[in-house]
Design an enzyme around this catalytic site. Structure first.
Site, mmCIF file in Angstrom:
data_model
loop_
_atom_site.group_PDB
_atom_site.id
_atom_site.type_symbol
_atom_site.label_atom_id
_atom_site.label_comp_id
_atom_site.label_asym_id
_atom_site.label_seq_id
_atom_site.Cartn_x
_atom_site.Cartn_y
_atom_site.Cartn_z
ATOM 1 N N ASP A 1 27.997 39.614 2.273
ATOM 2 C CA ASP A 1 29.409 39.497 1.725
ATOM 3 C C ASP A 1 29.256 38.284 0.701
ATOM 4 O O ASP A 1 28.336 37.962 0.101
ATOM 5 C CB ASP A 1 30.530 39.413 2.922
ATOM 6 C CG ASP A 1 31.860 39.984 2.567
ATOM 7 O OD1 ASP A 1 32.402 39.688 1.701
ATOM 8 O OD2 ASP A 1 32.055 40.881 3.238
ATOM 9 N N HIS B 1 36.464 36.387 1.072
ATOM 10 C CA HIS B 1 36.138 37.794 1.977
ATOM 11 C C HIS B 1 35.141 37.528 3.050
ATOM 12 O O HIS B 1 35.576 38.140 4.201
ATOM 13 C CB HIS B 1 35.689 38.899 1.000
ATOM 14 C CG HIS B 1 35.858 40.476 1.544
ATOM 15 N ND1 HIS B 1 34.815 40.921 2.178
ATOM 16 C CD2 HIS B 1 36.962 41.144 1.487
ATOM 17 C CE1 HIS B 1 35.100 42.097 2.658
ATOM 18 N NE2 HIS B 1 36.377 42.359 2.066
ATOM 19 N N SER C 1 37.131 47.077 5.014
ATOM 20 C CA SER C 1 36.254 46.011 5.284
ATOM 21 C C SER C 1 36.710 45.345 6.616
ATOM 22 O O SER C 1 35.828 44.740 7.245
ATOM 23 C CB SER C 1 36.798 44.860 4.211
ATOM 24 O OG SER C 1 36.334 45.357 2.861
#
Length: 600
Positions: free
Chosen positions: A173, A238, A413
């Site tokens: 990520d 994220h 996600s």
């Protein structure tokens, strides 16, 4: 995080806060993965796999440039042995795919593909801003509850204790930011990670690949990365949000609980930055995380990322290798609201593809779907308000890292790490489970959809049922066999017969050795006579000179050998005839004679 439901989980008394307000960010954000960025997808790199693995990359660039009538610059060689070349500028992805097709037709080239830039994505709706009212912890983390769209985390936690684990889950990520609810001076649910990003602009940290997976921020100014929104797109943090869902510290009286319940460690692998991340860098991240030489080898890989198009060879080869090394690869279906068959890596083979459901258990409005989807998990839905999304760890910085906090996000996600964490718990339960078995357990134990979710896979993730269904493989560990007893030697003409009692049921063979008396009380050293099978308890040692002999026998298996058991002394008298060799003991299957073929 549930006062009534998991008070005694892991045998640790829990401290439950009555209010999380001081610890939670006042801004509720929405984020997603596997959708394309604003504007068309572009790239400026091509991955080339030659027929032979050893070439001068720069020299090859000259020939390939002539083929395309466009200058290519050699960038690097990947972990898998492919070569990466850069175009003069970014072009639309279909155009670059056309260049790759032309290169594939060149003699000596096995295959070529566009080095696609994959992204964490942004939902087409703007972030939901505002304050929210803090309820109890289980109201905020609805996604862990069994009802509706929840995934029954509590049912899984009750099946473990503090001696289980840990298992490593790699999160490919945007990297990680410091957060005391993930790692602090006392407890850490992280293991060392890496940064595989090769483009310094996209990496946004001033360098190329290194062992620092820290997230410097992936904000986009107006005009960057096709940001035509007319305003700054703030850093997503994220990877920190995904990591918190998997491994936020639980039972610390603070913030949120991770699905891993302190039994999982996250390995942050930074593959995404400003504008996304190259496919070639992501593939290298997969190899690095799953490689058995990695001291913290990942058993699960979480990829909450993606882009459009088919699954190319770089992705598929890396995924296949990770699975061969024993890792389960879990990926997001995408946030296009369309069929996931055109989203990659959702459409790759050997992956567990995850769609997202809302609190009622129906398909979240943005979630991709289709035959490539394996199952669904809670991803949140802003249609239900901020608290209908997934709460996890975050950073407050608009550009660069600021203070730690928490925020609600939505997207496939967010659904993916729920599944990845439960996959990790299956490895905790049975370290020998295979990726195919993990996928099968996740799908066969999934619960039915209480609301409409067409083509969302086998059902909604049920952590409790999945963990309960795992064959722990707790077969008795092999031990050394027991020693034989009552070893009796009986003399004869030119031979001595041996018998013994078999006291073990796990030996592979018996080893027999012989010693001859020299004079007085002196004996020769033992020499090998024979090795016989586990069902044999008789041996005739032939071709002996006159003299006094004794024998010792032990039982042997792959673990160890038993202690020796020694026979009485016995005399062999002179044989009337004999050639000095051993007989084979006939075909009775229960006797081994001397050095015959049945004794080997």
């Amino acid at each position: 995080m549930y006062q009534a439901e998991v008070r005694e989980c892991l045998g640790i008394k829990m401290r439950i806060k009555k209010s999380l307000l001081p610890l939670l960010s006042a801004t509720v954000l929405s984020a997603a993965v596997a959708s394309t960025a604003n504007g068309a997808e572009t790239t400026d790199q091509i991955i080339v796999q030659f027929d032979h693995p050893y070439h001068d990359g720069k020299q090859k660039a000259v020939g390939l440039s002539k083929q395309l009538a466009k200058k290519l610059v050699f960038v690097r060689k990947t972990v898998s042995g492919a070569y990466v070349y850069k175009l003069p500028s970014k072009e639309a992805l279909p155009s670059v795919r056309g260049y790759a097709a032309a290169i594939s037709a060149v003699s000596g080239v096995q295959q070529a593909e566009a080095d696609q830039i994959l992204k964490r994505g942004v939902l087409p709706t703007p972030p939901v801003d505002g304050t929210f009212t803090i309820g109890t912890a289980d109201e905020l983390q609805w996604h862990y509850k069994a009802a509706g769209g929840g995934m029954n985390a509590v049912g899984a936690w009750s099946q473990f204790d503090a001696t289980d684990g840990p298992v490593t889950v790699a999160v490919l990520d945007s990297g990680i930011t410091a957060h005391s609810d993930i790692a602090n001076g006392t407890t850490s649910n992280l293991v060392p990670g890496t940064d595989t990003m090769t483009d310094s602009y996209m990496a946004n940290d001033g360098d190329g690949p290194d062992n620092d997976p820290s997230d410097p921020g992936d904000w986009e100014e107006i005009g960057e990365c096709y940001n035509d929104t007319g305003k700054l797109i703030p850093s997503s943090w994220h990877g920190t949000h995904v990591t918190g869902t998997i491994a936020a510290i639980t039972n610390n009286g603070k913030g949120v609980a991770g699905v891993g319940y302190n039994l999982l460690k996250v390995m942050p692998v930074r593959v995404l930055g400003k504008c996304g991340g190259y496919l070639s860098d992501i593939a290298d991240g997969i190899y690095w995380a799953a490689d058995p030489v990695n001291p913290n080898q990942a058993k699960v890989i979480n990829m909450s990322l993606g882009g459009g198009g088919s699954c190319g060879f770089s992705f598929q080869n890396a995924i296949n290798q990770a699975v061969e090394w024993g890792a389960t690869v879990v990926v997001a279906a995408g946030n296009t609201g369309l069929n996931a068959s055109n989203n990659t890596p959702a459409n790759c083979a050997n992956v567990v593809t995850v769609a997202a459901v809302n609190p009622d258990g129906g398909r979240a409005y943005y979630s991709s779907y289709g035959s490539v989807v394996d199952l669904a998990a809670p991803g949140g839905d802003s249609s239900y308000g901020s608290q209908g999304m997934v709460l996890s760890t975050l950073n407050s910085g608009e550009r660069t890292p600021g203070s730690e906090g928490y925020a609600f996000y939505q997207g496939t996600s967010m659904a993916t790490p729920h599944v990845a964490a439960v996959a990790g718990l299956l490895y905790v339960k049975n370290p020998n489970i295979t990726p195919a078995e993990v996928e099968s357990v996740l799908k066969t134990t999934a619960k039915g959809f209480p609301a409409s979710c067409s083509q969302c896979g086998a059902g909604i993730l049920d952590a409790g049922a999945a963990v309960a269904a795992v064959d722990t493989g707790s077969e008795p560990q092999p031990t050394a066999p027991d020693a034989p007893s009552s070893v009796v030697a009986t003399g004869g003409e030119g031979q001595i017969s041996l018998t013994w009692n078999d006291n073990s049921d796990n030996e592979d063979s018996f080893t027999i050795q012989r010693s001859k008396k020299i004079k007085g009380k002196r004996w020769e050293s033992y020499v090998p006579v024979a090795s016989v099978g586990p069902d044999v308890n008789v041996l005739v040692d032939t071709g002996l000179e006159s003299g006094t002999y004794r024998y010792r026998i032990n039982a042997v298996n792959t673990v160890d050998a038993s202690s020796w058991s020694v026979s009485n002394s016995a005399e062999a008298t002179a044989a009337d005839t004999g050639d000095g060799g051993g007989s084979d003991g006939g075909s009775d299957g229960g006797t081994c004679k001397g050095n015959g073929r049945n004794c080997r």
